[in-house]
Enzyme design. Sequence first.
Site, PDB file in Angstrom:
ATOM      1  N   ALA A  64       0.853  -1.182   0.000  1.00 28.80           N
ATOM      2  CA  ALA A  64       0.000   0.000   0.000  1.00 28.80           C
ATOM      3  C   ALA A  64       0.893   1.238   0.000  1.00 28.80           C
ATOM      4  CB  ALA A  64      -0.890  -0.007   1.233  1.00 28.80           C
ATOM      5  N   GLY A 107       0.883  -5.143   0.570  1.00 34.90           N
ATOM      6  CA  GLY A 107      -0.168  -5.274  -0.436  1.00 34.90           C
ATOM      7  C   GLY A 107       0.347  -5.866  -1.744  1.00 34.90           C
ATOM      8  N   GLU A 110       0.173  -9.432  -1.179  1.00 38.28           N
ATOM      9  CA  GLU A 110      -1.255  -9.785  -1.187  1.00 38.28           C
ATOM     10  C   GLU A 110      -1.792  -9.806  -2.618  1.00 38.28           C
ATOM     11  OE1 GLU A 110      -2.005  -6.708   1.734  1.00 38.28           O
ATOM     12  OE2 GLU A 110      -2.844  -8.186   3.112  1.00 38.28           O
ATOM     13  N   GLU A 130       4.052  -5.176   7.416  1.00 36.93           N
ATOM     14  CA  GLU A 130       3.182  -4.149   8.009  1.00 36.93           C
ATOM     15  C   GLU A 130       3.449  -3.939   9.492  1.00 36.93           C
ATOM     16  OE1 GLU A 130       2.207  -6.510   5.914  1.00 36.93           O
ATOM     17  OE2 GLU A 130       0.759  -5.721   4.464  1.00 36.93           O
TER      18      GLU A 130
HETATM   19  N1  CAA Z   1       4.503   3.454  -0.313  1.00 35.58           N
HETATM   20  C1  CAA Z   1       4.884   4.675  -0.723  1.00 35.58           C
HETATM   21  N2  CAA Z   1       6.113   4.961  -1.166  1.00 35.58           N
HETATM   22  C2  CAA Z   1       6.998   3.954  -1.187  1.00 35.58           C
HETATM   23  C3  CAA Z   1       6.686   2.656  -0.779  1.00 35.58           C
HETATM   24  C4  CAA Z   1       5.363   2.409  -0.323  1.00 35.58           C
HETATM   25  N3  CAA Z   1       4.942   1.200   0.059  1.00 35.58           N
HETATM   26  N4  CAA Z   1       7.783   1.882  -0.913  1.00 35.58           N
HETATM   27  C5  CAA Z   1       8.755   2.672  -1.395  1.00 35.58           C
HETATM   28  N5  CAA Z   1       8.278   3.926  -1.562  1.00 35.58           N
HETATM   29  C6  CAA Z   1       8.993   5.122  -2.030  1.00 35.58           C
HETATM   30  C7  CAA Z   1       9.951   5.630  -0.980  1.00 35.58           C
HETATM   31  O1  CAA Z   1       9.288   6.440  -0.035  1.00 35.58           O
HETATM   32  C8  CAA Z   1      10.933   6.408  -1.840  1.00 35.58           C
HETATM   33  O2  CAA Z   1      10.323   7.634  -2.167  1.00 35.58           O
HETATM   34  P1  CAA Z   1      11.223   9.011  -2.201  1.00 35.58           P
HETATM   35  O3  CAA Z   1      12.147   8.805  -3.373  1.00 35.58           O
HETATM   36  O4  CAA Z   1      10.183  10.057  -2.424  1.00 35.58           O
HETATM   37  O5  CAA Z   1      11.928   9.080  -0.899  1.00 35.58           O
HETATM   38  C9  CAA Z   1      11.002   5.565  -3.115  1.00 35.58           C
HETATM   39  O6  CAA Z   1       9.810   4.760  -3.138  1.00 35.58           O
HETATM   40  C10 CAA Z   1      12.164   4.622  -3.123  1.00 35.58           C
HETATM   41  O7  CAA Z   1      12.140   3.862  -1.944  1.00 35.58           O
HETATM   42  P2  CAA Z   1      13.438   3.165  -1.335  1.00 35.58           P
HETATM   43  O8  CAA Z   1      14.570   4.148  -1.337  1.00 35.58           O
HETATM   44  O9  CAA Z   1      13.059   2.559  -0.037  1.00 35.58           O
HETATM   45  O10 CAA Z   1      13.710   2.045  -2.452  1.00 35.58           O
HETATM   46  P3  CAA Z   1      14.636   0.770  -2.371  1.00 35.58           P
HETATM   47  O11 CAA Z   1      14.751   0.294  -3.793  1.00 35.58           O
HETATM   48  O12 CAA Z   1      15.882   1.038  -1.613  1.00 35.58           O
HETATM   49  O13 CAA Z   1      13.805  -0.324  -1.516  1.00 35.58           O
HETATM   50  C11 CAA Z   1      11.764  -1.522  -0.941  1.00 35.58           C
HETATM   51  C12 CAA Z   1      12.652  -0.919  -2.063  1.00 35.58           C
HETATM   52  C13 CAA Z   1      12.501  -2.684  -0.275  1.00 35.58           C
HETATM   53  C14 CAA Z   1      10.494  -2.029  -1.600  1.00 35.58           C
HETATM   54  C15 CAA Z   1      11.475  -0.435   0.113  1.00 35.58           C
HETATM   55  O14 CAA Z   1      11.047   0.739  -0.549  1.00 35.58           O
HETATM   56  C16 CAA Z   1      10.416  -0.804   1.125  1.00 35.58           C
HETATM   57  O15 CAA Z   1      10.690  -1.540   2.053  1.00 35.58           O
HETATM   58  N6  CAA Z   1       9.183  -0.268   0.958  1.00 35.58           N
HETATM   59  C17 CAA Z   1       8.130  -0.404   1.912  1.00 35.58           C
HETATM   60  C18 CAA Z   1       7.592  -1.822   1.982  1.00 35.58           C
HETATM   61  C19 CAA Z   1       6.462  -1.915   2.985  1.00 35.58           C
HETATM   62  O16 CAA Z   1       6.606  -1.621   4.175  1.00 35.58           O
HETATM   63  N7  CAA Z   1       5.277  -2.354   2.511  1.00 35.58           N
HETATM   64  C20 CAA Z   1       4.100  -2.487   3.334  1.00 35.58           C
HETATM   65  C21 CAA Z   1       3.195  -1.320   3.081  1.00 35.58           C
HETATM   66  S1  CAA Z   1       1.759  -1.360   4.108  1.00 35.58           S
HETATM   67  C22 CAA Z   1       0.681  -2.353   3.313  1.00 35.58           C
HETATM   68  O17 CAA Z   1       0.935  -2.869   2.242  1.00 35.58           O
HETATM   69  C23 CAA Z   1      -0.637  -2.512   4.032  1.00 35.58           C
HETATM   70  C24 CAA Z   1      -1.639  -3.360   3.346  1.00 35.58           C
HETATM   71  O18 CAA Z   1      -1.390  -4.299   2.629  1.00 35.58           O
HETATM   72  C25 CAA Z   1      -3.043  -3.143   3.597  1.00 35.58           C
END
Ligand code: CAA
Length: 254
Positions: A64, A107, A110, A130
């Site tokens: 998400a 997500g 998922e 999460e």
């Molecule tokens: N939402 C919004 N923005 C995101 C994002 C997300 N899930 N994941 C990455 N981004 C954005 C970052 O904020 C960053 O933006 P800026 O350039 O503006 O700072 C950009 O993407 C690049 O991110 P990273 O520098 O972290 O990229 P990376 O290549 O080094 O790592 C990654 C990639 C491992 C996927 C890492 O970005 C990450 O861990 N992301 C989050 C994963 C996460 O926690 N997902 C769960 C979300 S909650 C959910 O999904 C709830 C649900 O199902 C209902």
Amino acid sequence: MGDLLLDDPAPFVRRLTLNRPEARNALSTALLGEIADALDAAAADDAIRTVVITGGPKVFAAGADIKELATRDVPGALLDTRVGHWSRVRRFPKPLLAAVAGFALGGGCELAMHADIVVAGEDAKFGQPEINLGIVPGAGGTQRLARLAGAQIAMKLVLSGEFLDAAEAKQCGLIAEIASDPAARALDLAVKIAAKPPLAARLAKELVLAARDAPLDVGLAFERKAFAALFATADFKEGVGAFLEKRKPNFAGK
Ligand code: CAA
């Protein structure tokens, strides 16, 4: 270019490509709505028999959109339009394949679990992190992961936020296959499935889903009826006729 790219790379096959690389394909509400709309359109289109959903080379989808989540409150989460979008994804009646390269998190994992067949690249990583944000998976992650991969693996991922690599995901049944080029292999499978009789394919999907979600008696009764019903189709006559005449069948979906 939009956040979701649509193309038809082969007859009867639609491909949906997540295209928000700047946000690692995070599933914003708008993007999730576009996915649901695209699946509804594919469901209604007789010219489409299978759909492949894919992301980028390094990230399938990072979950998400955390920037959107940051402003979510309890009523917002309860009345979220995302719930309706996810249920449209869940109800997609035709075979849905996912080609996962890189991260499928939250997500994104998922979304992959909504696919009927997941082909992953050797570098794929699956996780439900999460818990690191103070929440739990909200699009079926706890339930589907436990059913697909088993409660131990689900507990480990959901509680620790650790990821599974492709080999572990394959070993626990979260994915069907590991491929050096998952997009090409998923497309290859989609083309193969699209050449099968579409009514039988739809029922086969429903039946296997019932095996996961319904008691055995219910699933077996459903299978018996589906098996009988398919004898009424023109595709059954075509399949049997083609076999007996030693030619390739041409299924019309009737
Ligand atoms: N939402 C919004 N923005 C995101 C994002 C997300 N899930 N994941 C990455 N981004 C954005 C970052 O904020 C960053 O933006 P800026 O350039 O503006 O700072 C950009 O993407 C690049 O991110 P990273 O520098 O972290 O990229 P990376 O290549 O080094 O790592 C990654 C990639 C491992 C996927 C890492 O970005 C990450 O861990 N992301 C989050 C994963 C996460 O926690 N997902 C769960 C979300 S909650 C959910 O999904 C709830 C649900 O199902 C209902």
